[in-house]
Design a protein around this motif. Structure first.
Motif, short mmCIF file in Angstrom:
data_model
loop_
_atom_site.label_atom_id
_atom_site.label_comp_id
_atom_site.label_asym_id
_atom_site.label_seq_id
_atom_site.Cartn_x
_atom_site.Cartn_y
_atom_site.Cartn_z
N ALA A 1 20.23 1.60 -64.68
CA ALA A 1 21.44 2.39 -64.88
C ALA A 1 21.66 2.65 -66.37
O ALA A 1 21.98 3.77 -66.78
CB ALA A 1 22.65 1.67 -64.27
N ILE A 2 21.48 1.62 -67.17
CA ILE A 2 21.65 1.77 -68.63
C ILE A 2 20.56 2.67 -69.20
O ILE A 2 20.85 3.59 -69.99
CB ILE A 2 21.62 0.38 -69.30
N LEU A 3 19.33 2.44 -68.81
CA LEU A 3 18.22 3.22 -69.36
C LEU A 3 18.33 4.70 -68.99
O LEU A 3 18.13 5.58 -69.83
CB LEU A 3 16.88 2.65 -68.89
N CYS A 4 18.62 4.97 -67.73
CA CYS A 4 18.65 6.37 -67.27
C CYS A 4 19.90 7.10 -67.76
O CYS A 4 19.92 8.33 -67.80
CB CYS A 4 18.58 6.41 -65.75
N ASN B 1 7.93 12.05 -64.02
CA ASN B 1 7.19 13.07 -63.28
C ASN B 1 8.06 13.87 -62.29
O ASN B 1 7.56 14.80 -61.66
CB ASN B 1 6.03 12.43 -62.52
N HIS B 2 9.31 13.48 -62.17
CA HIS B 2 10.22 14.19 -61.25
C HIS B 2 11.54 14.45 -61.97
O HIS B 2 12.55 13.79 -61.69
CB HIS B 2 10.43 13.38 -59.97
N PRO B 3 11.55 15.40 -62.90
CA PRO B 3 12.75 15.65 -63.72
C PRO B 3 13.97 16.06 -62.90
O PRO B 3 15.10 15.75 -63.30
CB PRO B 3 12.30 16.78 -64.66
N ARG B 4 13.78 16.72 -61.75
CA ARG B 4 14.92 17.09 -60.91
C ARG B 4 15.65 15.85 -60.41
O ARG B 4 16.88 15.78 -60.41
CB ARG B 4 14.46 17.95 -59.73
N VAL B 5 14.86 14.86 -59.99
CA VAL B 5 15.45 13.61 -59.51
C VAL B 5 16.15 12.89 -60.66
O VAL B 5 17.26 12.38 -60.50
CB VAL B 5 14.35 12.70 -58.89
N ALA B 6 15.50 12.86 -61.82
CA ALA B 6 16.08 12.19 -62.98
C ALA B 6 17.40 12.83 -63.39
O ALA B 6 18.37 12.14 -63.75
CB ALA B 6 15.09 12.23 -64.15
N GLU B 7 17.48 14.16 -63.30
CA GLU B 7 18.71 14.87 -63.66
C GLU B 7 19.83 14.54 -62.67
O GLU B 7 20.97 14.32 -63.07
CB GLU B 7 18.44 16.38 -63.68
N LYS B 8 19.49 14.49 -61.38
CA LYS B 8 20.50 14.18 -60.38
C LYS B 8 20.99 12.74 -60.54
O LYS B 8 22.19 12.46 -60.41
CB LYS B 8 19.93 14.38 -58.97
N LEU B 9 20.09 11.83 -60.86
CA LEU B 9 20.47 10.44 -61.08
C LEU B 9 21.39 10.32 -62.28
O LEU B 9 22.39 9.60 -62.25
CB LEU B 9 19.23 9.58 -61.27
N CYS B 10 21.07 11.03 -63.33
CA CYS B 10 21.91 10.99 -64.54
C CYS B 10 23.31 11.50 -64.22
O CYS B 10 24.31 10.97 -64.72
CB CYS B 10 21.28 11.83 -65.65
N PHE C 1 9.14 3.03 -61.41
CA PHE C 1 10.36 3.83 -61.32
C PHE C 1 10.45 4.82 -62.48
O PHE C 1 10.69 6.02 -62.28
CB PHE C 1 11.58 2.90 -61.31
N VAL C 2 10.29 4.32 -63.70
CA VAL C 2 10.36 5.20 -64.86
C VAL C 2 9.26 6.26 -64.80
O VAL C 2 9.48 7.43 -65.13
CB VAL C 2 10.27 4.39 -66.17
N TYR C 3 8.08 5.85 -64.36
CA TYR C 3 6.98 6.80 -64.22
C TYR C 3 7.34 7.91 -63.24
O TYR C 3 7.03 9.08 -63.45
CB TYR C 3 5.73 6.05 -63.76
N MET C 4 8.03 7.54 -62.15
CA MET C 4 8.48 8.55 -61.19
C MET C 4 9.52 9.48 -61.81
O MET C 4 9.51 10.69 -61.57
CB MET C 4 9.05 7.86 -59.94
N MET C 5 10.43 8.93 -62.60
CA MET C 5 11.44 9.76 -63.24
C MET C 5 10.80 10.75 -64.21
O MET C 5 11.21 11.92 -64.29
CB MET C 5 12.46 8.89 -63.98
#
Length: 555
Positions: A509-512, A345-354, A339-343
């Protein structure tokens, strides 16, 4: 006579040449007949052994390449063959429709027995049904769910404190190792009622974890190593490593059992003495304590200990522990690592999740009329308090609101399922829905890793990481468990699915929300051939603290 003697060597030479010619012709014809088959090619006597051994370290991708051409692939090995399937129709036939014909089977059990014994992952028939019934009762318990939520929150906070310290130093850390420590500690506390402390701040070495991982890798190798029984007999090579690893594994496991039994016995004595000294104590409670039917804790091991007379003593308990270690430690830690590896490599997804997490935090804080703690990036104490405040908002009910996080986890599991392939043994001759014939004694394996990458299952973008596919008309959707097979399906569908999502949501949730992760340059990320899809070299990252993001209303 003399001339005959002189011609003998020449005659022998001609015989050898003729034999070689016949052999080469036979091999040529054998290979020529396979020109149009879509499965791995075979050689006389050794079948597909060479190709499989060459591709062993990338076996899941090797199978994916074949399954992209044909929904069913047969890999022939000396004395046995494996049929691999990726079509949901075939998977449903094996896991549900004709479930009775596809147990784990004797071949699988013989390979995995040294590690899993008679545990739920390795058991069939009545033994499996009894264990599943007991485990199902526990997982349905609200007491266990509430206790799990508390434990998962505490260990997620421990992990966050370690990450915060590492962020301040700027040094790299193996995130997969931390996840494995966290999930081992939490499964031991939730499942077995004991604390092992591998996620302590000094990150102590854990002999059990190292031995367990080594044993896990070796038993997986048995499926393609035709000489493993000889190695075991001689006590050499991988089997020698396995024997040493199992000793360490058993030492840890039996220690847990002894400790838990001692605690239960001590508690029984205390309650019994109290009942003798207190005349108002319930007679029914005395009977419960004397017969040993009173469950002191709500952990899984205690329940199995109570039913010990119906099982096989400490050996059965040992098998229960190790099966739940795989279920609660390895699978969850591996998924969070991918999961973290995907985040990363996919900053757009990580930003939306945040964004979802930020909105979630603000909404719950407003409803509780609690001002969010402000922190500066270098204010470690305030930062820790803010994380603890956020963690306090995370409950079983509130986490259910995080739909995008749920979708991101599910999408990770689609591409990187914790169990990449799962094998069954055919009891009787059968014909799969696509017409493939399966003979009694052969193995049939469905391959979740490949299934998630098949365009005939998920469309032309199957290979892409896209959490949006889990939404329809703005609502979170589910897919058939025979298509999304990360938690198996049918009668053996994973009992711990909700618990796994609970821990992953709590932790991620805490990490992201509060940390950033960057992969160490040139760090190679690939899977290791084990029963679970773990990273071969861990997940080496640099950790950062997210800058304070405060809405105007909180200024």
């Amino acid at each position: 006579m003399e001339e005959t003697i002189k011609l003998a060597p020449l005659f022998g030479f001609h015989i050898c040449c003729a034999f070689a010619l016949v052999s080469l012709s036979w091999i040529f014809i054998h290979r020529w007949r396979q020109m149009n088959i879509k499965s791995p090619k075979t050689w006389p006597f050794i079948a597909s052994t060479i190709e499989q051994l060459i591709n062993y370290e990338r076996m899941h991708d090797w199978l994916t390449e074949y399954l992209a051409k044909s929904k069913t692939v047969t890999v022939k090995l000396p004395f046995k063959s494996y049929t691999y399937i990726a079509d949901p129709v075939n998977v449903e036939h094996v896991l549900k429709t004709n479930f009775r014909n596809y147990p784990k089977g004797e071949v699988y059990r013989s390979y995995m027995d040294v590690l899993l014994g008679d545990g739920i992952f390795n058991a069939d028939g009545e033994l499996w049904r009894n264990q599943r019934k007991t485990a199902s009762f526990q997982f349905a318990s609200k007491n266990l769910r509430d206790f799990s939520t508390h434990v998962f929150r505490e260990y997620a906070l421990k992990l966050s404190r370690i990450l915060a310290r590492r962020a301040s130093t700027g040094s790299a850390i193996d995130l997969q190792d931390l996840f494995l420590r966290m999930t081992l500690d939490s499964i031991c506390e939730v499942g077995f009622g004991v604390e092992v402390g591998t996620l302590a701040p000094d990150l102590p070495e854990n002999r059990f974890a190292q031995a367990f991982d080594a044993a896990n890798a070796v038993v997986m190798l048995r499926f393609v190593d035709p000489f493993w029984r000889i190695k075991r007999l001689l006590g050499v090579g991988s089997e020698a490593l396995l024997a040493e690893s199992i000793k360490a594994v058993d030492e840890f496991t039996y220690g847990i059992i002894r400790k838990r039994k001692a605690e239960i016995e001590q508690r029984r004595d205390q309650v019994y003495n109290q009942s003798i000294n207190d005349p108002d104590w319930s007679v029914d409670m005395i009977d419960c304590m004397v017969t040993g039917t009173h469950q002191v804790k709500h952990d899984i091991l205690s329940r199995f200990i109570e039913l010990g007379d119906e099982g096989g003593g400490d050996k059965s308990l040992r098998d229960v522990v190790l099966n739940f270690v795989i279920a609660g430690r390895d699978t969850t830690a591996a998924t969070m690592s991918w999961f973290v590896y995907m985040m990363v490599n996919h900053p757009r997804v990580a930003e939306k999740l945040c964004g979802e997490l930020k909105e979630f935090e603000q909404d719950l804080a407003e409803k509780a009329n609690v001002p969010l703690i402000r922190y500066e990036n270098k204010d470690v104490e305030a930062f820790a308090e803010r994380i603890a405040q956020f963690a306090g908002l995370l409950s079983y009910e509130s986490l259910a609101r995080l739909n995008y996080l749920h979708a991101c986890i599910s999408e990770t599991l689609r591409l990187y399922p914790a169990v990449a392939q799962d094998l069954k043994g055919a009891l009787e001759d059968d014909v799969l829905p696509d017409g493939t014939k399966v003979k009694a004694g052969e193995m049939v394996t469905y391959v979740p890793y490949a299934m998630g990458r098949m365009e005939y299952n998920w469309g032309p973008d199957a290979a892409l990481f896209d959490p949006e596919r889990w939404f329809k008309d703005g609502l979170l959707q589910t897919f058939s468990p025979f298509k999304f097979t990360a938690f198996q399906a049918g009668p053996r569908i994973c009992l711990g699915k909700d618990s796994a999502y609970l821990q992953m949501k709590m932790t991620l949730a805490i990490l992201c929300r509060f940390f950033t992760f960057n992969l160490v340059p040139n760090h190679q990320v690939r899977y290791k051939m084990m029963t679970t899809l773990s990273m071969a070299h861990g997940l080496k990252v640099y950790v950062g603290i997210k800058c304070q993001l405060i809405d105007d209303q909180l200024q």
